[in-house]
Design an enzyme around this catalytic site. Structure first.
Site, PDB file in Angstrom:
ATOM      1  N   HIS A 123       0.962  -1.115   0.006  1.00 57.26           N
ATOM      2  CA  HIS A 123       0.005  -0.066   0.156  1.00 57.26           C
ATOM      3  C   HIS A 123       0.838   1.381   0.026  1.00 57.26           C
ATOM      4  O   HIS A 123       0.331   2.258  -0.388  1.00 57.26           O
ATOM      5  CB  HIS A 123      -1.035   0.183   1.203  1.00 57.26           C
ATOM      6  CG  HIS A 123      -2.063  -1.179   1.246  1.00 57.26           C
ATOM      7  ND1 HIS A 123      -2.732  -1.312   0.321  1.00 57.26           N
ATOM      8  CD2 HIS A 123      -2.018  -2.102   2.144  1.00 57.26           C
ATOM      9  CE1 HIS A 123      -3.692  -2.189   0.288  1.00 57.26           C
ATOM     10  NE2 HIS A 123      -3.240  -2.725   1.979  1.00 57.26           N
ATOM     11  N   HIS A 141      -6.285  -7.626   0.669  1.00 54.30           N
ATOM     12  CA  HIS A 141      -6.561  -6.098   0.093  1.00 54.30           C
ATOM     13  C   HIS A 141      -5.991  -5.964  -1.352  1.00 54.30           C
ATOM     14  O   HIS A 141      -5.174  -6.729  -1.727  1.00 54.30           O
ATOM     15  CB  HIS A 141      -5.956  -5.367   1.149  1.00 54.30           C
ATOM     16  CG  HIS A 141      -6.424  -5.399   2.514  1.00 54.30           C
ATOM     17  ND1 HIS A 141      -5.934  -6.374   3.600  1.00 54.30           N
ATOM     18  CD2 HIS A 141      -7.502  -4.842   3.119  1.00 54.30           C
ATOM     19  CE1 HIS A 141      -6.525  -6.342   4.747  1.00 54.30           C
ATOM     20  NE2 HIS A 141      -7.467  -5.216   4.410  1.00 54.30           N
ATOM     21  N   ASP A 199      -2.953 -11.182  -1.445  1.00 55.30           N
ATOM     22  CA  ASP A 199      -3.573 -10.469  -0.135  1.00 55.30           C
ATOM     23  C   ASP A 199      -4.997 -10.153  -0.344  1.00 55.30           C
ATOM     24  O   ASP A 199      -5.333  -9.754  -1.375  1.00 55.30           O
ATOM     25  CB  ASP A 199      -2.547  -9.160   0.124  1.00 55.30           C
ATOM     26  CG  ASP A 199      -2.840  -8.441   1.495  1.00 55.30           C
ATOM     27  OD1 ASP A 199      -1.623  -8.383   2.103  1.00 55.30           O
ATOM     28  OD2 ASP A 199      -3.897  -7.922   1.738  1.00 55.30           O
TER      29      ASP A 199
HETATM   30  F1  V1D Z   1      -8.429  -2.649  13.237  1.00 61.22           F
HETATM   31  C1  V1D Z   1      -7.374  -1.792  13.317  1.00 61.22           C
HETATM   32  C2  V1D Z   1      -6.779  -1.334  14.582  1.00 61.22           C
HETATM   33  C3  V1D Z   1      -5.789  -0.715  14.799  1.00 61.22           C
HETATM   34  C4  V1D Z   1      -5.425  -0.006  13.751  1.00 61.22           C
HETATM   35  C5  V1D Z   1      -5.783  -0.159  12.428  1.00 61.22           C
HETATM   36  C6  V1D Z   1      -6.840  -1.012  12.213  1.00 61.22           C
HETATM   37  C7  V1D Z   1      -7.331  -1.424  10.826  1.00 61.22           C
HETATM   38  C8  V1D Z   1      -8.112  -2.448  10.373  1.00 61.22           C
HETATM   39  N1  V1D Z   1      -8.421  -2.173   9.170  1.00 61.22           N
HETATM   40  N2  V1D Z   1      -6.935  -0.658   9.767  1.00 61.22           N
HETATM   41  C9  V1D Z   1      -7.414  -1.024   8.857  1.00 61.22           C
HETATM   42  C10 V1D Z   1      -7.572  -0.403   7.399  1.00 61.22           C
HETATM   43  N3  V1D Z   1      -7.530   0.854   7.581  1.00 61.22           N
HETATM   44  C11 V1D Z   1      -8.811   1.446   7.280  1.00 61.22           C
HETATM   45  C12 V1D Z   1      -8.797   3.083   7.273  1.00 61.22           C
HETATM   46  C13 V1D Z   1      -8.906   3.662   8.783  1.00 61.22           C
HETATM   47  N4  V1D Z   1      -9.658   4.627   8.000  1.00 61.22           N
HETATM   48  C14 V1D Z   1     -10.546   5.306   8.498  1.00 61.22           C
HETATM   49  C15 V1D Z   1     -10.025   3.646   6.695  1.00 61.22           C
HETATM   50  O1  V1D Z   1      -9.919   0.847   7.021  1.00 61.22           O
HETATM   51  C16 V1D Z   1      -6.069  -0.958   6.877  1.00 61.22           C
HETATM   52  C17 V1D Z   1      -5.856  -2.212   6.314  1.00 61.22           C
HETATM   53  C18 V1D Z   1      -4.665  -2.443   6.060  1.00 61.22           C
HETATM   54  C19 V1D Z   1      -4.250  -3.810   5.181  1.00 61.22           C
HETATM   55  C20 V1D Z   1      -3.051  -3.901   5.161  1.00 61.22           C
HETATM   56  C21 V1D Z   1      -2.652  -4.983   4.220  1.00 61.22           C
HETATM   57  O2  V1D Z   1      -2.996  -6.432   4.735  1.00 61.22           O
HETATM   58  O3  V1D Z   1      -3.135  -4.930   2.853  1.00 61.22           O
HETATM   59  C22 V1D Z   1      -1.056  -5.341   4.296  1.00 61.22           C
HETATM   60  N5  V1D Z   1      -0.405  -5.838   2.983  1.00 61.22           N
HETATM   61  O4  V1D Z   1       0.933  -5.817   3.177  1.00 61.22           O
HETATM   62  C23 V1D Z   1       1.104  -5.365   4.367  1.00 61.22           C
HETATM   63  C24 V1D Z   1      -0.032  -5.048   4.948  1.00 61.22           C
HETATM   64 CA    CA Z   2      -4.807  -8.607  -3.278  1.00 57.67          CA
END
Ligand code: V1D
Ligand code: CA
Length: 478
Positions: free
Chosen positions: A138, A175, A173
């Site tokens: 990302h 995502h 992944d």
């Molecule tokens: F659940 C959480 C608790 C603490 C901190 C963050 C999170 C969390 C869960 N899902 N954050 C997310 C995703 N972010 C959002 C944004 C927050 N906004 C307001 C929207 O939904 C991010 C998910 C990242 C996924 C990363 C990955 O798995 O794709 C990855 N691949 O390689 C490395 C990471």
């Molecule tokens: Ca993917």
């Protein structure tokens, strides 16, 4: 052919035990040492070369990222972050991507393995390079995003492009692999293909089926959006069909696969229902094409399953050696209670992807691939300098591999071309992707006169139409 013995190089750095985003953050770098312990316990370290990655330099990292962003990332610490008011916002520091102790060091190790692996592949010193600490798909050119700060994948692909005319990037992944797609959105030298959950606000919210690329890159971005509950059978079927079509039409000279383990059943953030068998079958399938292969980690938030998955996939990459289901005694044994087994069971969740919806998406993807223009032709050969190849770090605890080093003569053959990359800002300016990727158009770059053509169609059962296209392209390549 698919079970052919291959030279596998594995990147690992002990310091990965020390990084922590913050207590409750889902991304836990500790899953990498856990994976390593299983790999050691299963004696897989005896079947591959183990290397400690060099920390990638600022110079290497800014081949993709902006100087301003990397300058910030290399200076910010949990103690001084309050002083960086404007930069914090500008570079998207927050709950997902906090400034933790050693964050830049962590990025340098992650990117060091991916770049180092690409260099070894470029010089035919290995057939497969594995870096489970990489895959941070990302990260954008000028900002962090979704737990990712430095995009080791883009850096690894840029390295591969010095020696390989066409590079395929595959992302399993859960995502969308947005950072990598965006970086190569306007080039026909990199095809990106992401399988992901799409819809209902699922992060990052991009990766629709009709996001195809732009300009010369049109049709070189492939997106397979999916709904919750994907199971082994349907995922593997459509993964194989899609990848077979891509291999036939695009004919990459090197492949990078991001093996995010958050597509497994029971993941803390994911909502698919894959077991190690389905996830691993995708990795094995990619291996079966006998193309130089860079294998990277990614997401994965139920860490006992992430380590199971990546240890299992390491075994598949070595030579298909079958691991006993009983986990080996290891330092982090208690994480695998109560069953202490390798395999995980799928759950009873409903697969919301109908056969028809998957089939229709595949047909749409296939039709777009059919319209690809023929691969770029071959011209004069000049290559940019390899990063750090002569400086790969070795350690007494690691296998010594003096034969992996290069001579001065090898390095002298690499000549940096002036105007290697130039920018095509127009598209992204229109889209106001201010911090995001400056588009690189790679079409005018060096030429791979000596590229070996690894494509092998033994495993494919393709239509005459595809075979004809393959033949034409091979002729073109000569
Ligand atoms: F659940 C959480 C608790 C603490 C901190 C963050 C999170 C969390 C869960 N899902 N954050 C997310 C995703 N972010 C959002 C944004 C927050 N906004 C307001 C929207 O939904 C991010 C998910 C990242 C996924 C990363 C990955 O798995 O794709 C990855 N691949 O390689 C490395 C990471
Ligand atoms: Ca993917």
């Amino acid at each position: 052919m698919s079970k052919q013995k291959k030279r596998v190089t594995f990147y690992y750095h002990d310091d990965l035990e020390t990084y922590i985003y913050y207590h409750d953050h889902p991304m836990k770098p500790f899953r990498i040492p856990m994976t390593n312990e299983l790999i050691k316990g299963y004696n897989l370290t005896k079947k591959m070369k183990i290397l400690r990655p060099s920390r990638s330099s600022v110079e290497q990292i800014t081949r993709f990222h902006t100087d301003e962003y990397i300058n910030f990332l290399s200076k910010a610490t949990p103690n001084n972050i309050e002083d960086f008011h404007t930069q914090r916002l500008r570079f998207n520091v927050g709950e997902d991507t906090p400034i933790f102790e050693g964050v830049f060091d962590f990025c340098q190790i992650s990117a060091g393995g991916s770049i180092g692996g690409a260099v070894l592949l470029n010089h035919n010193k290995t057939d497969i390079a594995i870096n489970w600490a990489g895959g941070l798909h990302h990260a954008k050119r000028g900002e962090c995003s979704g737990f990712c700060y430095v995009n080791d994948i883009v850096l690894g692909i840029l390295e591969l492009l010095k020696y390989h005319q066409r590079v395929l990037y595959i992302d399993i992944d859960i995502h969308h692999g947005d950072g990598v797609e965006e970086a190569f959105y306007t080039t026909d030298r990199v095809m990106t293909c992401s399988f992901h959950k799409y819809g209902n606000g699922f992060f990052p919210g991009t990766g629709q089926i009709d996001d195809l690329g732009h300009g010369k890159g049109k049709s070189y971005s492939v997106n397979f959006p999916m709904d919750e509950g994907m199971d082994d059978k349907s995922y593997v079927e459509y993964f194989k069909k899609t990848i077979d079509a891509i291999m036939a039409f695009f004919q990459p000279n090197a492949v990078v696969i991001q093996c995010g383990a958050d597509s497994l059943t029971g993941d803390r953030l994911g909502c698919f229902n894959l077991t190690l068998k389905g996830h691993g079958e995708c990795v094995s399938h990619v291996r079966s094409f006998n193309t130089p292969l860079l294998v990277l980690g990614g997401g994965g938030y139920t860490i006992r399953n992430v380590s199971r998955c990546w240890a299992y996939e390491t075994s598949l990459l070595i030579d298909g050696y079958k691991l006993p289901n009983e986990l080996p005694t290891n330092k982090y044994q208690y994480y695998y209670s109560p069953d202490y087994q390798l395999n995980i069971q799928s759950s009873y969740m409903k697969n919301l992807n109908s056969k028809k919806s998957l089939h229709d998406k595949y047909i749409e993807i296939y039709e777009n691939l059919r319209n690809l223009t023929l691969v770029p032709s071959v011209g004069e050969r000049t290559r940019p300098i390899d990063f750090n190849f002569e400086k790969q770090d070795f350690d007494e605890n690691y296998q010594k591999e003096s034969d992996l080093r290069f001579t001065e003569k090898d390095l002298d053959q690499n000549v940096e071309k002036i105007n290697e990359f130039y920018e095509l800002d127009q598209y992204f300016n229109n889209k106001q992707f201010v911090n995001h990727t400056k588009i690189q158009d790679f079409n005018s770059l060096f030429n791979p006169n000596t590229d070996q053509f690894f494509f092998n169609n033994d495993n494919l059962n393709l239509s005459d139409e595809i075979n004809q296209i393959q033949k034409k392209k091979r002729k073109n390549d000569k």
